[in-house]
Design a protein around this motif. Structure first.
Motif, PDB file in Angstrom:
ATOM      1  N   ASN A  96       2.465   9.132-107.603  1.00  0.00           N
ATOM      2  CA  ASN A  96       3.348   9.456-106.355  1.00  0.00           C
ATOM      3  C   ASN A  96       3.398  10.830-106.271  1.00  0.00           C
ATOM      4  O   ASN A  96       4.396  11.801-105.630  1.00  0.00           O
ATOM      5  N   ARG A  97       2.739  12.032-107.153  1.00  0.00           N
ATOM      6  CA  ARG A  97       3.193  13.602-106.752  1.00  0.00           C
ATOM      7  C   ARG A  97       1.558  13.557-106.044  1.00  0.00           C
ATOM      8  O   ARG A  97       1.691  15.522-106.207  1.00  0.00           O
ATOM      9  N   GLY A  98       0.527  12.565-105.564  1.00  0.00           N
ATOM     10  CA  GLY A  98      -0.166  13.147-104.724  1.00  0.00           C
ATOM     11  C   GLY A  98      -0.127  12.634-103.444  1.00  0.00           C
ATOM     12  O   GLY A  98      -0.961  13.048-102.898  1.00  0.00           O
ATOM     13  N   LEU A  99       0.715  12.019-103.313  1.00  0.00           N
ATOM     14  CA  LEU A  99       0.550  10.929-102.013  1.00  0.00           C
ATOM     15  C   LEU A  99       2.089  10.853-101.152  1.00  0.00           C
ATOM     16  O   LEU A  99       3.051  11.340-101.997  1.00  0.00           O
ATOM     17  N   LEU A 100       2.063  10.829-100.116  1.00  0.00           N
ATOM     18  CA  LEU A 100       3.544  10.492 -99.816  1.00  0.00           C
ATOM     19  C   LEU A 100       3.056   8.965 -99.231  1.00  0.00           C
ATOM     20  O   LEU A 100       2.152   8.656 -98.785  1.00  0.00           O
ATOM     21  N   ALA A 141       2.320   2.617 -95.368  1.00  0.00           N
ATOM     22  CA  ALA A 141       0.984   3.646 -95.169  1.00  0.00           C
ATOM     23  C   ALA A 141       1.093   4.358 -96.353  1.00  0.00           C
ATOM     24  O   ALA A 141       2.414   4.566 -96.571  1.00  0.00           O
ATOM     25  N   PHE A 142       0.028   5.256 -96.356  1.00  0.00           N
ATOM     26  CA  PHE A 142       0.133   6.046 -97.318  1.00  0.00           C
ATOM     27  C   PHE A 142      -1.332   7.570 -96.576  1.00  0.00           C
ATOM     28  O   PHE A 142      -1.842   7.144 -96.191  1.00  0.00           O
ATOM     29  N   VAL A 143      -0.797   8.524 -97.285  1.00  0.00           N
ATOM     30  CA  VAL A 143      -1.074   9.840 -96.411  1.00  0.00           C
ATOM     31  C   VAL A 143      -1.616  11.098 -97.918  1.00  0.00           C
ATOM     32  O   VAL A 143      -0.463  10.501 -98.974  1.00  0.00           O
ATOM     33  N   SER A 144      -2.706  11.944 -98.270  1.00  0.00           N
ATOM     34  CA  SER A 144      -3.062  12.334 -99.497  1.00  0.00           C
ATOM     35  C   SER A 144      -1.863  13.756 -98.393  1.00  0.00           C
ATOM     36  O   SER A 144      -1.860  14.473 -97.560  1.00  0.00           O
ATOM     37  N   GLY A 145      -1.327  13.656-100.267  1.00  0.00           N
ATOM     38  CA  GLY A 145      -1.140  15.264 -99.616  1.00  0.00           C
ATOM     39  C   GLY A 145      -1.470  16.480-100.249  1.00  0.00           C
ATOM     40  O   GLY A 145      -1.516  17.805 -99.504  1.00  0.00           O
ATOM     41  N   LYS A 146      -2.868  15.934-100.623  1.00  0.00           N
ATOM     42  CA  LYS A 146      -3.702  17.764-100.758  1.00  0.00           C
ATOM     43  C   LYS A 146      -4.227  18.198 -99.446  1.00  0.00           C
ATOM     44  O   LYS A 146      -4.427  19.005 -99.023  1.00  0.00           O
ATOM     45  N   GLN A 150      -9.164  13.526-106.926  1.00  0.00           N
ATOM     46  CA  GLN A 150      -8.280  11.915-107.676  1.00  0.00           C
ATOM     47  C   GLN A 150      -8.581  11.073-106.302  1.00  0.00           C
ATOM     48  O   GLN A 150      -8.016  10.989-105.296  1.00  0.00           O
ATOM     49  N   HIS A 151      -8.400   9.668-107.108  1.00  0.00           N
ATOM     50  CA  HIS A 151      -7.887   8.825-106.521  1.00  0.00           C
ATOM     51  C   HIS A 151      -6.537   7.930-106.010  1.00  0.00           C
ATOM     52  O   HIS A 151      -6.203   8.119-107.274  1.00  0.00           O
ATOM     53  N   GLY A 152      -5.705   8.367-104.892  1.00  0.00           N
ATOM     54  CA  GLY A 152      -4.580   8.609-105.472  1.00  0.00           C
ATOM     55  C   GLY A 152      -3.451   7.438-105.255  1.00  0.00           C
ATOM     56  O   GLY A 152      -2.883   6.948-105.633  1.00  0.00           O
ATOM     57  N   ILE A 153      -5.115   6.127-105.255  1.00  0.00           N
ATOM     58  CA  ILE A 153      -4.339   4.693-104.967  1.00  0.00           C
ATOM     59  C   ILE A 153      -5.557   3.766-105.924  1.00  0.00           C
ATOM     60  O   ILE A 153      -6.583   4.219-105.402  1.00  0.00           O
ATOM     61  N   TRP A 190       2.786  20.891-105.584  1.00  0.00           N
ATOM     62  CA  TRP A 190       2.644  20.072-106.862  1.00  0.00           C
ATOM     63  C   TRP A 190       0.794  20.134-107.106  1.00  0.00           C
ATOM     64  O   TRP A 190       0.301  19.794-106.634  1.00  0.00           O
ATOM     65  N   LYS A 191       1.579  20.338-108.487  1.00  0.00           N
ATOM     66  CA  LYS A 191      -0.293  20.982-108.577  1.00  0.00           C
ATOM     67  C   LYS A 191      -0.759  19.232-109.891  1.00  0.00           C
ATOM     68  O   LYS A 191      -0.808  19.055-110.736  1.00  0.00           O
ATOM     69  N   ASN A 192      -1.920  18.917-109.584  1.00  0.00           N
ATOM     70  CA  ASN A 192      -2.657  17.997-109.799  1.00  0.00           C
ATOM     71  C   ASN A 192      -2.678  18.145-111.343  1.00  0.00           C
ATOM     72  O   ASN A 192      -3.004  19.365-111.884  1.00  0.00           O
ATOM     73  N   PRO A 193      -2.358  17.715-113.070  1.00  0.00           N
ATOM     74  CA  PRO A 193      -2.763  18.319-114.170  1.00  0.00           C
ATOM     75  C   PRO A 193      -3.837  18.047-114.533  1.00  0.00           C
ATOM     76  O   PRO A 193      -4.316  18.033-115.613  1.00  0.00           O
ATOM     77  N   VAL A 194      -4.483  17.509-113.834  1.00  0.00           N
ATOM     78  CA  VAL A 194      -6.312  17.788-114.058  1.00  0.00           C
ATOM     79  C   VAL A 194      -6.824  17.985-113.753  1.00  0.00           C
ATOM     80  O   VAL A 194      -7.514  19.379-113.496  1.00  0.00           O
TER      81      VAL A 194
END
Length: 416
Positions: free
Chosen positions: A374-378, A221-226, A65-68, A294-298
């Motif tokens: 918010n459920r995929g990034l910090l 600043a953002f980072v990917s939880g994935k 996904q595109h987190g942003i 946390w699991k991406n819903p899609v």
């Protein structure tokens, strides 16, 4: 009219081999405050997935996904920002920490940072300096969160004058008590002061060999939880997929006397947290125990989503039947209550994911709207402003109507 998605410009510091090229997109051709239902559906799809499958209208469930999502030069009222955020979870209603709750709890570490827009309590005013006659607020003294008030050690005044700074606190937008973590957050830049770039130093001043990162002034600043999960070695993937984190009651009050690590990723273990007996009244049933992943819903992908500062305990499931025990951590399961060990384990798992090459530091322009998963990034506030540098942003996230989904039994078998 279909929306147009263009790649966001990656910083020069991004790793060309490890940074996810699909991390974010700039959205063009629509006004975020005036989306039609069809346009919103495209926005929602873009946030959770990259694109379409082989047949028209079919989502590719195997992609990322595109987190942003970034909207430039957006005109957005507080009411429109609330409506856009709520559209991701129509059953949600309250601000992520409860309407007006952060300001009523003066001991909370969030208390100085947020001012509620009176007519839309789900939208918060954040920033730096004095703001006057703003959306029903006669005046507001805003304070940009700085590592100088929260970290155990601070950058020396001499280095601070040279533009050396730190990440403030890596986190997820979430109350972590009573309320469920929001699905999406919107950040809208209204007044954005210019200034020289700053240099984030990950370690203390007495360790000049540590990692550094060049960032725009006042970046988020953002980072990917994935990515944070993907780069773990097998034994830590196995631990993550089997583990849940139990947060302290009223964690932002609990952590307020404590001090953070120099990289902004968790608390130094000194026993300074407020005793549970001194916290505001709390109920056992409202304490949050959430999966580490946390699991991406899609897409079904797993994201390492832990707010390390509020974590109090870890609960590890045993390895599934038939899984190899060689090199496995806590193969029989464990309830880890030693706070020092909890913090040590979480830091060892999360620290690789905030390496300089994996960080996206957004270069804010006035009227930028950033919508993020918010459920995929910090993310974290970064840097420091002078008192006369006025910065005004609107932030909105809503306590979700559901709890984040964790790994399935199949996920545990696959990764354990």
């Amino acid at each position: 009219m279909a929306i147009e998605l263009a790649p966001i410009a990656l910083p020069a510091t991004a790793s060309r081999t490890d940074f996810d090229p699909d991390f974010g997109r700039e959205v063009k051709g629509v006004k975020p405050g005036e989306l039609t239902p069809e346009q919103f559906k495209e926005i929602e799809t873009a946030l959770y997935t990259v694109g379409l499958g082989s047949s028209p209208g079919a989502l590719n469930l195997c992609t990322s996904q595109h987190g942003i999502l970034l909207f430039r030069d957006a005109a957005l009222t507080p009411e429109q920002q609330y409506a856009l955020t709520k559209a991701f979870d129509p059953e949600s209603e309250s601000y992520g920490h409860g309407n007006n709750k952060t300001q009523s709890t003066k001991k909370s570490i969030l208390h100085p940072d947020l001012k509620t827009i009176p007519r839309v309590p789900q939208v918060q005013l954040i920033g730096n300096g004095m703001v006057y006659n703003h959306e029903g607020l006669e005046s507001a003294a805003l304070k940009h969160p700085s590592h100088t008030t929260f970290h155990k050690t601070r950058v020396s005044p001499e280095n601070e004058a040279l533009g050396i700074t730190r990440f403030y606190r890596w986190h997820i937008d979430a109350a972590l008590y009573d309320y469920n973590p929001p699905r999406a957050t919107t950040l809208y830049g209204i007044t954005v002061p210019g200034g020289d770039r700053q240099t984030v130093r990950y370690s203390d001043d007495d360790d000049p060999s540590g990692e550094i990162l060049s960032v725009p002034l006042g970046t988020t600043a953002f980072v990917s939880g994935k990515k944070m999960f993907q780069i773990l070695p097998p034994e830590l993937k196995s631990l993550a997929v089997r583990t849940s984190v139990r947060y302290a009651p009223h964690p932002y009050v609990w952590m307020a006397p404590a001090r953070a690590k120099s990289d902004g990723l968790g608390i130094v273990n000194e026993g300074l947290e407020l005793p549970l007996s001194e916290l505001p009244e709390w109920e056992q049933s409202k304490i949050k125990t959430l999966p580490i992943l946390w699991k991406n819903p899609v897409t079904g992908e797993l994201h390492f989503q832990v707010h390390p500062c509020g974590a109090q305990e870890l609960i590890v499931k045993p390895l599934p039947l038939g899984a190899s025990r060689e090199g496995a951590l806590y193969p029989d399961g464990e309830h880890i209550k030693d706070l020092g060990k909890v913090r040590e384990l979480l830091h060892s798992m999360q620290r690789p994911g905030i390496a300089p090459g994996l960080v996206y530091p957004h270069d804010w322009k006035e009227r930028d709207l950033v919508l993020f998963h918010n459920r995929g990034l910090l993310h974290t506030v970064v840097g420091a402003f002078k008192p006369d540098q006025v910065r005004a942003f609107h932030q909105c996230n809503l306590a979700a109507s559901d709890v984040p989904a964790g790994p399935t039994e199949q996920d545990i078998i696959a990764w354990a």
